[in-house]
Design an enzyme around this catalytic site. Structure first.
Site, PDB file in Angstrom:
ATOM      1  N   ASP A 208      44.289   7.355  -8.549  1.00 36.29           N
ATOM      2  CA  ASP A 208      44.102   5.960  -8.139  1.00 36.29           C
ATOM      3  C   ASP A 208      43.148   5.213  -9.060  1.00 36.29           C
ATOM      4  O   ASP A 208      43.040   3.997  -8.991  1.00 36.29           O
ATOM      5  CB  ASP A 208      43.579   5.918  -6.694  1.00 36.29           C
ATOM      6  CG  ASP A 208      43.768   4.561  -6.040  1.00 36.29           C
ATOM      7  OD1 ASP A 208      44.777   3.892  -6.329  1.00 36.29           O
ATOM      8  OD2 ASP A 208      42.903   4.151  -5.242  1.00 36.29           O
ATOM      9  N   SER A 232      45.358  -1.959  -2.773  1.00 33.90           N
ATOM     10  CA  SER A 232      46.541  -1.118  -2.932  1.00 33.90           C
ATOM     11  C   SER A 232      47.459  -1.281  -1.732  1.00 33.90           C
ATOM     12  O   SER A 232      47.005  -1.314  -0.583  1.00 33.90           O
ATOM     13  CB  SER A 232      46.135   0.352  -3.054  1.00 33.90           C
ATOM     14  OG  SER A 232      45.303   0.564  -4.171  1.00 33.90           O
ATOM     15  N   GLN A 282      52.394   2.638  -8.359  1.00 34.57           N
ATOM     16  CA  GLN A 282      51.634   1.923  -7.336  1.00 34.57           C
ATOM     17  C   GLN A 282      51.950   0.436  -7.395  1.00 34.57           C
ATOM     18  O   GLN A 282      52.138  -0.125  -8.475  1.00 34.57           O
ATOM     19  CB  GLN A 282      50.129   2.126  -7.521  1.00 34.57           C
ATOM     20  CG  GLN A 282      49.281   1.514  -6.412  1.00 34.57           C
ATOM     21  CD  GLN A 282      47.800   1.824  -6.591  1.00 34.57           C
ATOM     22  OE1 GLN A 282      47.095   1.105  -7.296  1.00 34.57           O
ATOM     23  NE2 GLN A 282      47.327   2.889  -5.972  1.00 34.57           N
TER      24      GLN A 282
END
Length: 302
Positions: A208, A232, A282
């Site tokens: 991440d 996110s 993502q």
């Protein structure tokens, strides 16, 4: 030799307390981000899922698909409820729901498979300098640090559990317009045990870092700017080949699109031998609001 305190703290963070057969509790850490770091929830959710797969089956996680629903509170623990969705002849599937203050903040599905022989192919690793040939990024000058919000100062001053070597460094405090791609080496700063499950949770945590931020590059904006709000929305990771999170890994990230206040980024993770060990993707909310005052009123999650 025991791991360094910051590494031991991360391993402890990813090691959950078992409350019931399929129920786990993880602690939260304030590392200077406004809300719980998404990588923490990813790593803990994967840890919970792995704990419900029979070790005798010798199945390891090959993919995880997650959605972030609400901002996590850094001052409160998170409960992970695992649904043993299926144990088939070749694959096992687990669904994990993360709960905080009585509300679902995150859920994911993880799939597990045993080792099987088969044909292989992969892209070539980008030609980049070795991590030893790349200088560490300089620290932020004290006079600049003093002008930043306290949480940003804590994040930038923190000696994290991972080392980074950026192939194309970017000053996030003075962001320039650049093509939407970046490459950097990273590794856990201390050697740890040989458990593949541990290294997968560590990589889920690290995956991440800086992924969504790549979508900001063409626009000359940064997470640290008060009028930029980021969150996110989802995250996917696929584990392809064995690896160690405490050996140097190359993260090659690009962002193919940004639209409707949403940016997308995708990444390939290679080991030093050039093997593709994992892939990520993502999408996240990226809003640029007129002023810092307006930013404070934008909801943290959608």
């Amino acid at each position: 030799m025991s791991p360094e305190p910051v590494v031991a703290e991360l391993i402890e963070l990813l090691s959950l307390e078992r409350l019931e057969e399929n129920l786990f509790r993880g602690q939260s850490r304030d590392i200077g981000t406004k809300y719980v770091f998404g990588g923490q929830v990813l790593g803990q959710a994967l840890s919970a899922a792995q704990a419900t797969v029979d070790p005798a089956a010798q199945r390891r996680a090959h993919s995880l698909h997650a959605y972030f629903l609400r901002a996590g509170d850094v001052e409160a623990p998170i409960v992970y409820d695992v649904d043993r969705t299926r144990d088939g002849g070749s694959f096992s599937v687990r669904r994990v729901t993360a709960i905080q203050h009585g509300k679902v903040i995150f859920f994911c599905a993880a799939s597990f498979q045993g080792d099987e022989p088969g044909v292989e192919h992969q892209p070539e690793m980008p030609q980049v300098p070795a991590p030893e040939d790349i200088d560490e990024q300089p620290s932020v000058p004290p006079q600049v640090m003093a002008t930043l919000p306290p949480k940003v100062q804590r994040w930038l001053n923190r000696l994290g559990p991972f080392e980074f070597r950026h192939v194309q460094p970017r000053n996030e405090l003075d962001p320039q317009r650049l093509p939407p791609r970046q490459q950097f080496w990273f590794r856990l700063s201390e050697r740890v045990g040989d458990s593949p499950e541990l290294h997968r949770t560590l990589l889920a945590y690290a995956s991440d870092y800086q992924l969504l931020g790549t979508a900001n590059f063409p626009h000359g904006i940064s997470y640290y700017q008060p009028n930029v709000q980021m969150a996110s929305l989802d995250h996917a990771i696929w584990f392809h080949r064995p690896f160690r999170a405490d050996d140097w890994l190359l993260y090659a990230i690009d962002s193919p699109t940004m639209q409707n206040a949403r940016g997308m980024a995708r990444g390939l993770i290679f080991d030093r031998a050039g093997r593709l060990v994992a892939s990520t993707a993502q999408e996240g909310l990226i809003r640029v609001v007129p002023s810092a005052g307006d930013a404070a009123h934008v909801p943290a999650k959608e």
